[in-house]
Design an enzyme around this catalytic site. Structure first.
Site: not given
Length: 304
Positions: A200, A196
């Site tokens: 990102k 994640y």
């Protein structure tokens, strides 16, 4: 990022005042968007994406396209938009789209072009597969592939297909808005991870690149905004127990912040290409404009 106060939750704040819910300065109910204002929200079936959709409806958007993988959730959000919409004869379309499938994104762009021949004002992308396996050696390979496909490759596909639609509208808002995350800056702590956080970071860098390519020459405004720590189906199920107490921010906060950016036009163009947070006080943020611009703050950098 040394000017940021990271606070006890690990979420950095650039402004002394922060908010967890919609406040008067960005309340979409206090705004009236121009007639014919059009917005496409991807990832709109629930949570933050749904909050973005209803925020634009409350502000008077005339044409709203809701996209995502779950059409049942999209239909529910569409009804909410119609019930709360300020614009007379508001039009809300629902289109299924899987960000990881190029043909889906191409189809969504084609349908948007057909529905709004004059172009699009705002593209709001709420993509976020949340996985929080902390150790690289314990992380399933398919998680890395899937999360990167959604958070980074999906953002690329949307930019490739939707930037021409944003630039096509004469006197449009020309706004490409991404729901980013302050987790893109994390390398330690309970939610720092290879899937994640790193995907990102790649998404944020792509937003910076998009700004550099299209802002000065074409007027595109690119905003990547942290939405806060929002309790959702994903975050409740996948966040570490020690982080769940921080999931206290409103799902509508990011949508209200995006609407505020939409209405300010060139007055906030200097924020394009930077990592922002919907939690930050916009009054203080604007007061610090000269400092931010002079020092080129709120961007990824290598300090030597």
């Amino acid at each position: 990022m040394s000017n940021l106060d990271w606070g006890s939750s690990g979420a950095p704040s650039f402004t002394k005042i922060i908010f967890s819910d919609v406040y008067p300065a960005i309340d979409p109910s206090n705004t009236t968007l121009p007639t014919g204002f059009s917005v496409c929200i991807i990832g709109a079936s629930r949570g933050i994406g749904a909050g973005i959709a209803t925020s634009y409806a409350k502000a008077g958007a005339s044409l709203i396209i809701l996209a995502g993988r779950r059409t049942s959730g999209l239909e529910d959000v569409a009804q909410q938009c119609k019930q709360t919409g300020k614009a007379k004869d508001i039009q809300v379309l629902v289109i299924r789209c899987d960000l990881t499938i190029p043909s889906d994104v191409e189809f969504l762009a084609a349908q948007t072009r057909e529905s709004y021949p004059s172009g699009l004002d705002v593209l709001a992308l709420n993509s976020g597969v949340t996985e929080f396996v902390a150790k690289i050696v314990d992380t399933p390979t398919d998680q890395i592939i899937n999360t990167t496909a959604v958070n980074y490759v999906g953002t690329f596909l949307v930019a490739k297909n939707f930037v021409p639609l944003l630039l096509a509208k004469d006197k449009g808002a020309k706004m490409f808005a991404v729901v980013g995350s302050m987790a893109s800056l994390l390398v330690r702590g309970p939610i720092a991870n290879a899937q994640y956080c790193v995907s990102k970071t790649a998404q944020l860098r792509l937003a910076e690149l998009l700004h550099e390519e299209f802002h000065v020459a074409h007027g595109l405004r690119v905003f990547c905004a942290h939405p806060g720590a929002v309790a959702s189906e994903q975050s409740n199920a996948k966040s570490p127990d020690e982080f769940k107490s921080y999931l206290t921010d409103s799902a509508e906060l990011c949508g209200a912040f995006f609407v505020w950016l939409s209405t300010r036009g060139e007055e906030v163009a200097w924020l394009s290409g930077r990592l922002l947070s919907a939690k930050w006080d916009v009054v203080e943020l604007e007061r610090r404009r000269d400092e931010i611009v002079a020092n080129d703050l709120l961007k990824l950098k290598l300090v030597l």
